[in-house]
Structures are given as C-alpha cells and as structure tokens.
Design an enzyme around this catalytic site. Structure first.
Site, mmCIF file in Angstrom:
data_model
loop_
_atom_site.group_PDB
_atom_site.id
_atom_site.type_symbol
_atom_site.label_atom_id
_atom_site.label_comp_id
_atom_site.label_asym_id
_atom_site.label_seq_id
_atom_site.Cartn_x
_atom_site.Cartn_y
_atom_site.Cartn_z
ATOM 1 N N ASP A 133 -2.423 3.024 -7.961
ATOM 2 C CA ASP A 133 -2.024 1.956 -8.868
ATOM 3 C C ASP A 133 -2.893 1.966 -10.115
ATOM 4 O O ASP A 133 -3.977 2.559 -10.136
ATOM 5 C CB ASP A 133 -2.090 0.594 -8.182
ATOM 6 N N GLU A 198 -5.413 -1.176 -5.245
ATOM 7 C CA GLU A 198 -6.850 -1.264 -5.513
ATOM 8 C C GLU A 198 -7.157 -2.168 -6.697
ATOM 9 O O GLU A 198 -8.082 -2.987 -6.662
ATOM 10 C CB GLU A 198 -7.420 0.139 -5.757
#
Length: 519
Positions: A133, A198
């Site tokens: 991400d 994350e």
C-alpha cells in the site's frame, strides 16, 4: 583405514583449511554462481523496471477509505500473490475481515500474504516483510509527473510506492526469480509476509503474527524488513534500531460553540490561551523535553555505542543544505545523530478547532485540541510516559486556575526497537553490501517508528534486520517519490548475495571469523 580414523582425518583437514582462510565449505554455492546471478540481473534489469512500472500503476492507497482505492489495493495484493505463486511458492492469502468506518460504511481489508519457498531443515529460513500500500498522491499536489506512471529521469525512477515499499518488495522477488531462472537451488528457505495496510496502521497484522507464532513462523530463523532509507544518498546502511512513538491529544473546553471576542473577550478563560500555555510547557528552545522524569529511563550512552556515531559517514553541511534548514540545534555529527536516534524528542503537530483560514475572524474557539507526540528510545515505556505526561499537564493546568475542562489522552503508543548488530544476519548483510557496493555500510538507527520490527522480535523471538534499499533523498510519503535505478537493481543483487552469505554462516563448518567472499 579404520572408518573412524578416516572421519577424524577428514575433520582435521577441514579444521586446518578453515584456519588457512576459510575456503573449505561443503555447502558453499558452486564457483561463479554469484557472478552469473549478477550478470542475469544486469541483463534483465529493464524487465525488472517494467514490472515495477506495472506495480506503481496500481493506485493501492490504503489511507483514503473509498471503494476505488480499496479495489485497487485488493488488485495489488492479488497480483503479488500470483507472482509469488508463479515462482513456485506456496501462497496463502489470509482473509483479515473488513474495516468499519466512522460513517457506518464497511470496506474489505486486503488479505495478508503468507508465502514460502523451500523447507530444507539444513538451510536457514529467512522471512521477508514488506507492504504494497501507498500514501495518497495527486499530480496537483506538486508532482512533476503522474505519480502512478513510473517515469525515469537521469537514472531516477519516479512514482508513488517506488521506494516505499513496492521497489524493495520487488527487489527481493527479483533475487528469488534469478535463482529460479538460472535453475539454481535457493541457498535459504524463504518466507514472505506481505500486507496492504501498513500506511494505515497495519490493521490485523499483529493479531495474525500472534496467531501464526506456532504455525507459519515456527520455522523462521531470521526476519528481514526493507522499509526504510539509507542515511546517505550514495552509501548503503544497516539499521539496528528505531524510536517508538507516543501520540497525545490535549483538549481544553469551555463550551461546544465558539465565542465573539467583542462580546466575550476579557470575561472568561479562553481555551486557546490555556492550550498555548500547556503546549509551551512541553519543550524548551533547545529541544529538551520539560516533562519531569522523562529522561530517567533512557539507556545510558556507552563508549562502544559512541564510537558507532563517530564512524558514520555524514557531511553535516551537506545534510543541512539538503534539508533546507538554516541551522540545526546541534553543531556536531555525533550530537545530531544521537538526538535523532538515541534520545527522545517531542514534536507539536497542530491544533484542532482553532481558526486557521486566511483573513481576520474575531473568534474565540470554545473548544480546542492540541496534538503532540514523543519519540521514545530504549528503555522508555509507553505506559510510564503516558503517566508522566498526564501528571505534568495536570500540574501546569492547575496553576492557571482556569474554569475550563482539560482532558489528556494517549491515542497511540508504540515501543522502541533495537537489535544486536552481532547477530549472524547482520554479519551476512555487511558482507553482502561489501560485495555488491564495494564499501562497508553505515550501521545506523532510525528516528522514526517501524512497529512491525518490535512485533516480530517480541512475538517470533528471532533476530530482526532492517536492510534498506532507498537513498536518503527518495522522498517517501512526499511529492516526487523515487528510487534510483541503481538502488533497485543493485538492491536485487544485494538480496541474492545476502541469501548466499546466510547459507555460508549457517553452515556448521563455518565460523564468522573464518568466512570470506569467494563463491
């Protein structure tokens, strides 16, 4: 000859050869393997860059909780899982449920990839963690190119996620795929933990690590994370520690509505004045935190640690110029690094509820919230720091005799992390860096927080290594994020060399003092 005597003679010969330079290594890779690995990576670097381009094109933004970005995130995780499967890995995409938003909307969380290649009990098992991400990015925010179109300029690969963290994840995969393409056995067993949340706090990851402690992670010997940067633009680094973080909010409230300063100014305790006094009591102009007891549990500086700062290659003037800061609080390299890494710091981040638009609005905010955080270092503890902060602010507020209400809350508490640089994988990484980059790495800490490092160390109870690929000027989270082609391609070589070094160190015939870099 007696078979027993024959075995003794073989052992003695091995021992003598080790003393003579460490050339005897039954499990060493074939001669020339590393050279062939490097040649393959060089010849196929454009293909590796093309794959990075395909990954960057996926807008896997985990911060903005909207269906479009969540679909892109799911697509990104599926693509990575498929790529690992095509390498021959067994891949488990673990369902992590959904995310409940404040407005009642529900969005699916991306699965967490648990993948593994090899289960040879004679080899070490190295677990790599990375994330897919990214932070939000828009061209109009100041990007010189489309953030989701990988663009190469002067050897720099621009695009969101290039250095944080898609590039390093792919570099690891590139290293594995090179051994596969050369039809060579992997020197180590490899496990992957790859997530997609994350940047949004790694939702569900810690729970999964705890759940799989006796399962997926039971055979792990070492953990590697490549989710930070070098200290330099050109010199590689190994990271053995990060600071923790305690994030606080302090609310001062008179009422829920704002006041007109002409009607109410001068007859009440203004919440903003109280808040300014509270925030101003936290840190002085030299950067020293004023909260009583805050330094009591900071680990003392040893002579050995002090020497590590002296050995680090940092041009203070260049660092200051590249940071566009007129003057730092400290005049020496050693003081600067220690206050970035091994001493706590307090930063004031903002005020919620105050008037912050252009113009002159004569308003008295009825309720304001100040936000600040403290970066923690060994051996500070979040619960102790929380108590110290609340006691200090209660004391300062009581001296103002204000009729307002004050509430202090710690909204985030992450512990610091530090590793032993004498662990085998640190030795292996140093040797691999010397092989690939021709220099000894800086051995550094990081002033930021990488919570998963502490999670792995505490839960899996194995050595954790931070092996960064990104240069200091890569601009993670910022406009025009990039990774240098050199870092990406040489980083792929670095991981391949690291595999080989780990295999050598794990061999029962080898001791660290007898190793060399001949394959």
């Amino acid at each position: 000859m007696d078979p027993k005597l024959g075995r003794m003679a073989s052992s003695l010969l091995a021992f003598l050869l080790l003393l003579d330079g460490g050339m005897f290594a039954p499990s060493s890779p074939p001669t020339g393997l590393l050279e062939r690995v490097f040649q393959y990576i060089d010849l196929h670097q454009d293909e590796f860059v093309q794959t990075l381009k395909e990954w960057v094109a996926i807008e896997s933004d985990s911060i903005q909780p909207v269906p479009h970005f969540r679909r892109e995130l799911l697509r990104m995780v599926a693509l990575a899982a498929d790529q690992l499967w095509r390498l021959g890995a067994s891949v488990d995409s673990v369902d992590t449920g959904s995310q409940q938003l404040p407005d009642g909307q529900t969005l699916p969380l991306p699965p967490i990839i648990l993948a593994e290649l090899g289960n040879d009990p004679k080899k070490p098992t190295v677990c790599f963690y990375g994330h897919l991400d990214v932070q939000p990015a828009r061209r109009e925010d100041g990007w010189l190119t489309d953030p989701y179109t990988l663009t190469e300029v002067d050897g720099k690969l621009y695009g969101r996620g290039t250095t944080d963290n898609k590039g390093p994840v792919l570099a690891w995969i590139n290293a594995v795929s090179t051994f596969r393409a050369l039809d060579e056995d992997l020197p180590v067993n490899i496990k992957f933990v790859i997530e997609g949340m994350e940047e949004a706090g790694s939702l569900a990851l810690e729970e999964l690590v705890q759940k799989e402690k006796a399962g997926f992670f039971s055979s792990v010997d070492y953990v590697v994370i490549s989710d930070n940067l070098w200290l330099s633009r050109t010199k590689p680094a190994l990271t053995y520690g990060t600071r923790g973080n305690s994030y606080f909010s302090v609310e001062v409230k008179c009422r829920d509505q704002d006041f007109h300063s002409g009607t109410f100014g001068g007859i009440l305790n203004e919440p903003m004045a109280d808040l300014v006094a509270l925030l101003g009591s936290l840190v002085d102009s030299s950067g020293r935190i004023l909260i009583p007891g805050i330094y009591d549990h900071v680990a003392p500086l040893t002579e050995e640690e002090k020497r590590t700062y002296e050995a680090i290659d940092l041009d203070l003037e260049e660092y200051q110029n590249s940071s566009q800061v007129k003057k730092f609080l400290f005049d020496t390299k050693e003081e600067l690094l220690m206050h970035l890494w091994r001493y706590p710091s307090l930063s004031i981040h903002g005020v919620e509820g105050a008037f912050d638009k252009p113009g002159a609005k004569t308003v008295i905010p009825g309720r304001v919230i100040g936000k600040f955080s403290i970066r923690l270092v060994p051996h500070m503890n979040t619960s102790v720091v929380e108590k110290q902060v609340k006691q200090h602010l209660d004391h300062i507020f009581s001296k103002r005799n204000s009729s307002n209400q004050m509430t202090v809350s710690m909204t985030l508490g992450l512990q610091p992390w530090v590793a032993d640089v004498g662990d085998k994988q640190y030795l292996a990484a140093k040797r691999a860096i010397k092989t690939v980059f021709g220099t000894e790495p800086d051995v550094i800490r990081d002033g930021s927080t990488i919570p998963i490092a502490r999670t792995f160390q505490d839960t899996v109870q194995k050595s954790v290594l931070l092996l960064p690929l990104g240069a200091a000027d890569d601009g993670e989270h910022a406009q025009n994020e990039k990774i240098n082609r050199r870092n990406y391609i040489e980083g792929s070589k670095l991981f391949a060399a690291f595999f080989l070094e780990m295999a050598k160190l794990h061999s029962p015939w080898q001791e660290p003092s007898s190793l060399d870099l001949t394959y």
